[in-house]
Motif scaffolding. Structure first.
Motif, PDB file in Angstrom:
ATOM      1  N   ILE A  49       0.835  -1.212   0.000  1.00 31.10           N
ATOM      2  CA  ILE A  49       0.000   0.000   0.000  1.00 31.10           C
ATOM      3  C   ILE A  49       0.865   1.256   0.000  1.00 31.10           C
ATOM      4  O   ILE A  49       0.625   2.190  -0.773  1.00 31.10           O
ATOM      5  CB  ILE A  49      -0.963  -0.011   1.202  1.00 31.10           C
ATOM      6  N   THR A  50       1.893   1.285   0.844  1.00 31.39           N
ATOM      7  CA  THR A  50       2.722   2.489   0.927  1.00 31.39           C
ATOM      8  C   THR A  50       3.577   2.681  -0.324  1.00 31.39           C
ATOM      9  O   THR A  50       3.821   3.821  -0.729  1.00 31.39           O
ATOM     10  CB  THR A  50       3.605   2.486   2.189  1.00 31.39           C
ATOM     11  N   VAL A  51       4.009   1.611  -0.943  1.00 28.79           N
ATOM     12  CA  VAL A  51       4.768   1.743  -2.196  1.00 28.79           C
ATOM     13  C   VAL A  51       3.858   2.285  -3.293  1.00 28.79           C
ATOM     14  O   VAL A  51       4.256   3.172  -4.066  1.00 28.79           O
ATOM     15  CB  VAL A  51       5.413   0.393  -2.595  1.00 28.79           C
ATOM     16  N   VAL A  52       2.625   1.781  -3.367  1.00 32.61           N
ATOM     17  CA  VAL A  52       1.672   2.291  -4.360  1.00 32.61           C
ATOM     18  C   VAL A  52       1.388   3.771  -4.107  1.00 32.61           C
ATOM     19  O   VAL A  52       1.365   4.583  -5.040  1.00 32.61           O
ATOM     20  CB  VAL A  52       0.372   1.455  -4.351  1.00 32.61           C
ATOM     21  N   LEU A  53       1.179   4.147  -2.843  1.00 29.70           N
ATOM     22  CA  LEU A  53       0.958   5.563  -2.511  1.00 29.70           C
ATOM     23  C   LEU A  53       2.162   6.414  -2.907  1.00 29.70           C
ATOM     24  O   LEU A  53       2.008   7.526  -3.413  1.00 29.70           O
ATOM     25  CB  LEU A  53       0.678   5.720  -1.017  1.00 29.70           C
ATOM     26  N   THR A  54       3.362   5.890  -2.674  1.00 22.01           N
ATOM     27  CA  THR A  54       4.577   6.623  -3.030  1.00 22.01           C
ATOM     28  C   THR A  54       4.650   6.864  -4.534  1.00 22.01           C
ATOM     29  O   THR A  54       4.890   7.990  -4.990  1.00 22.01           O
ATOM     30  CB  THR A  54       5.830   5.851  -2.566  1.00 22.01           C
ATOM     31  N   VAL A  55       4.427   5.812  -5.299  1.00 21.37           N
ATOM     32  CA  VAL A  55       4.533   5.916  -6.759  1.00 21.37           C
ATOM     33  C   VAL A  55       3.457   6.849  -7.319  1.00 21.37           C
ATOM     34  O   VAL A  55       3.752   7.734  -8.139  1.00 21.37           O
ATOM     35  CB  VAL A  55       4.449   4.519  -7.411  1.00 21.37           C
ATOM     36  N   LEU A  56       2.219   6.670  -6.873  1.00 26.44           N
ATOM     37  CA  LEU A  56       1.130   7.526  -7.376  1.00 26.44           C
ATOM     38  C   LEU A  56       1.338   8.980  -6.992  1.00 26.44           C
ATOM     39  O   LEU A  56       1.152   9.882  -7.820  1.00 26.44           O
ATOM     40  CB  LEU A  56      -0.212   7.026  -6.858  1.00 26.44           C
ATOM     41  N   THR A  57       1.726   9.229  -5.757  1.00 32.48           N
ATOM     42  CA  THR A  57       1.922  10.600  -5.304  1.00 32.48           C
ATOM     43  C   THR A  57       3.103  11.247  -6.021  1.00 32.48           C
ATOM     44  O   THR A  57       3.030  12.400  -6.434  1.00 32.48           O
ATOM     45  CB  THR A  57       2.145  10.634  -3.780  1.00 32.48           C
ATOM     46  N   ALA A  58       4.185  10.492  -6.179  1.00 34.12           N
ATOM     47  CA  ALA A  58       5.353  11.038  -6.889  1.00 34.12           C
ATOM     48  C   ALA A  58       5.000  11.376  -8.318  1.00 34.12           C
ATOM     49  O   ALA A  58       5.420  12.405  -8.841  1.00 34.12           O
ATOM     50  CB  ALA A  58       6.518  10.046  -6.838  1.00 34.12           C
ATOM     51  N   ARG A  59       4.204  10.542  -8.919  1.00 31.87           N
ATOM     52  CA  ARG A  59       3.818  10.776 -10.316  1.00 31.87           C
ATOM     53  C   ARG A  59       3.020  12.071 -10.449  1.00 31.87           C
ATOM     54  O   ARG A  59       3.243  12.859 -11.347  1.00 31.87           O
ATOM     55  CB  ARG A  59       3.010   9.589 -10.830  1.00 31.87           C
ATOM     56  N   PHE A  60       2.081  12.311  -9.515  1.00 32.53           N
ATOM     57  CA  PHE A  60       1.246  13.515  -9.598  1.00 32.53           C
ATOM     58  C   PHE A  60       1.981  14.756  -9.086  1.00 32.53           C
ATOM     59  O   PHE A  60       1.717  15.855  -9.539  1.00 32.53           O
ATOM     60  CB  PHE A  60      -0.062  13.326  -8.838  1.00 32.53           C
ATOM     61  N   GLU A  61       2.893  14.576  -8.120  1.00 28.99           N
ATOM     62  CA  GLU A  61       3.621  15.724  -7.595  1.00 28.99           C
ATOM     63  C   GLU A  61       4.613  16.291  -8.616  1.00 28.99           C
ATOM     64  O   GLU A  61       4.859  17.491  -8.629  1.00 28.99           O
ATOM     65  CB  GLU A  61       4.418  15.335  -6.322  1.00 28.99           C
ATOM     66  N   LEU A  62       5.178  15.422  -9.402  1.00 29.35           N
ATOM     67  CA  LEU A  62       6.219  15.862 -10.321  1.00 29.35           C
ATOM     68  C   LEU A  62       5.687  16.277 -11.687  1.00 29.35           C
ATOM     69  O   LEU A  62       6.450  16.663 -12.560  1.00 29.35           O
ATOM     70  CB  LEU A  62       7.269  14.756 -10.485  1.00 29.35           C
ATOM     71  N   LEU A  63       4.373  16.187 -11.880  1.00 27.50           N
ATOM     72  CA  LEU A  63       3.789  16.614 -13.163  1.00 27.50           C
ATOM     73  C   LEU A  63       3.800  18.118 -13.291  1.00 27.50           C
ATOM     74  O   LEU A  63       3.685  18.871 -12.436  1.00 27.50           O
ATOM     75  CB  LEU A  63       2.368  16.087 -13.298  1.00 27.50           C
TER      76      LEU A  63
END
Length: 186
Positions: A172-186
């Protein structure tokens, strides 16, 4: 704090961290535990897992708390102090559970306390460098989720009991990390 609330509350984190670590020391002093190896491993795994869960909870809940510090200054509206106390409590919880883990390990290290404390300091220094690297590459919120994932990994490796729950937490935390990083860096 600087990513979630106003930038000048970044300095409050030092006090909140000390509050969490101090509360953990008080907890460890008042709650003695047996030195059974299985109980010790489970205790450390459970508190590392709780640290990860409270990091995720704090990151998700704190932005949803309505806190307007300017209202205190300009309108003398002190109802925001309750919101501030809730934010401080949510932020102190991960430090409390992390402090329990660190304090318990150091207090039970006996004659190897020098090596354990050195490893603690070296780990803290490495964590600071890793945090800078992750913030620059993933963003602030995703870095917090990544730290939660690391604590879940520690929990999974600390015990053989409830390992499935810890592995689900890692996922769960890895998925949250990847999704959040993807949206934060857009």
């Amino acid at each position: 704090f600087s990513f979630i609330t106003f930038y000048h509350f970044t300095y409050l984190i030092i006090s909140v961290a000390m509050l969490g670590f101090g509360a953990a020391g008080t907890y460890l002093t008042t709650h003695k535990m047996e030195d059974n190896t299985t109980a010790v491993d489970e205790f450390l795994a459970r508190n590392a897992w709780r640290m990860g869960v409270t990091i995720v909870a704090a990151i998700i809940l704190i932005p949803r708390i309505h806190f307007y510090p300017a209202d205190i200054i300009f309108y003398k509206d002190y109802s925001n102090l309750i919101s501030l106390l809730i934010i401080v409590f949510l932020t102190a919880l991960p430090f409390f559970f992390g402090g329990i883990c660190i304090g318990f390990i150091i207090s039970h290290s006996g004659g190897t306390v020098n090596r354990i404390y050195f490893a603690d300091l070296a780990g803290a220094a490495s964590g600071c460098l890793l945090a800078l690297l992750l913030i620059n590459n993933l963003g602030g919120i995703a870095t917090c989720f990544a730290v939660a994932a690391i604590t879940m990994v520690v929990a999974a490796f600390s015990t053989v009991y409830h390992r499935r729950r810890y592995l689900i937490g890692i996922l769960i935390t890895v998925v949250l990390t990847v999704l959040t990083a993807r949206f934060e860096l857009l």
